[in-house]
Write a protein that holds these residues in place. Structure first.
Motif: not given
Length: 184
Positions: A100-123
């Motif tokens: 087994a091989v493991t990589v870990t690390g902190p999140i640099d960015s989180l991006q949400f894409t939603v269809p037109a007209g919908e509100t994305p979750p808070p950043a």
């Protein structure tokens, strides 16, 4: 009597040397120069294909100076209807434990894409960088391969991290396509 004392001293010294060597050896291998390249199409629901969803993981990681890991991973989940969650993470650890091989690390960015007209979750707040991880497992006796993915709770930015640096994640997704290559 001198031979008995010398024998006991020699046995004690050998036992101490073996115990010290065993305790100094890490459970997971982190000290060699290694590189990991992976691309996988995953399924959270079982070993078969999952039409309508597409979960992918791409990893490029390497160890430098023997114990410092560098690299990048992108995990993207495309849901029916055009909703997309994309996680970018920096690699801070690359370890192997058996096959087994493991990589870990902190999140640099989180991006949400939603269809037109919908509100994305808070950043996510600019200070939000929880530890995440991926563990790539070899095929089991049925030829099925799994990956452990410890993401983060994007609905509760105050929730604790789901991964611990350098620790493997239990298998929770199945590999549908792709795989990984580990070079030493």
């Amino acid at each position: 009597m001198r031979k008995l004392i010398a024998g006991i001293a020699l046995t004690t010294a050998v036992t101490a040397a073996i115990t010290t060597a065993a305790s100094a050896a890490p459970a997971a291998e982190t000290t060699r120069h290694q590189s990991l390249h992976a691309w996988t199409l995953l399924n959270e629901h079982g070993p078969g294909p999952n039409p309508g969803e597409r979960l992918t993981a791409r990893v490029d990681a390497r160890t430098t100076a023997g114990d410092q890991a560098r690299g990048h991973a992108t995990i993207q989940h495309v849901f029916p209807g055009g909703h997309i969650v994309k996680v970018e993470m920096s690699i801070d650890c690359l370890t192997t434990d058996g096959a087994a091989v493991t990589v870990t690390g902190p999140i640099d960015s989180l991006q949400f894409t939603v269809p037109a007209g919908e509100t994305p979750p808070p950043a996510a707040p600019s200070t939000w960088h929880p530890e995440t991880g991926l563990t790539f497992y070899p095929a089991d006796e049925h030829g099925e391969r799994q990956v452990g993915w410890a993401g983060a709770d994007a609905q509760d930015y105050s929730a604790p991290a789901k991964a611990t640096k350098c620790m493997p994640t239990e298998p929770n997704t199945w590999v549908i396509q792709g795989g990984f290559t580990l070079r030493r």
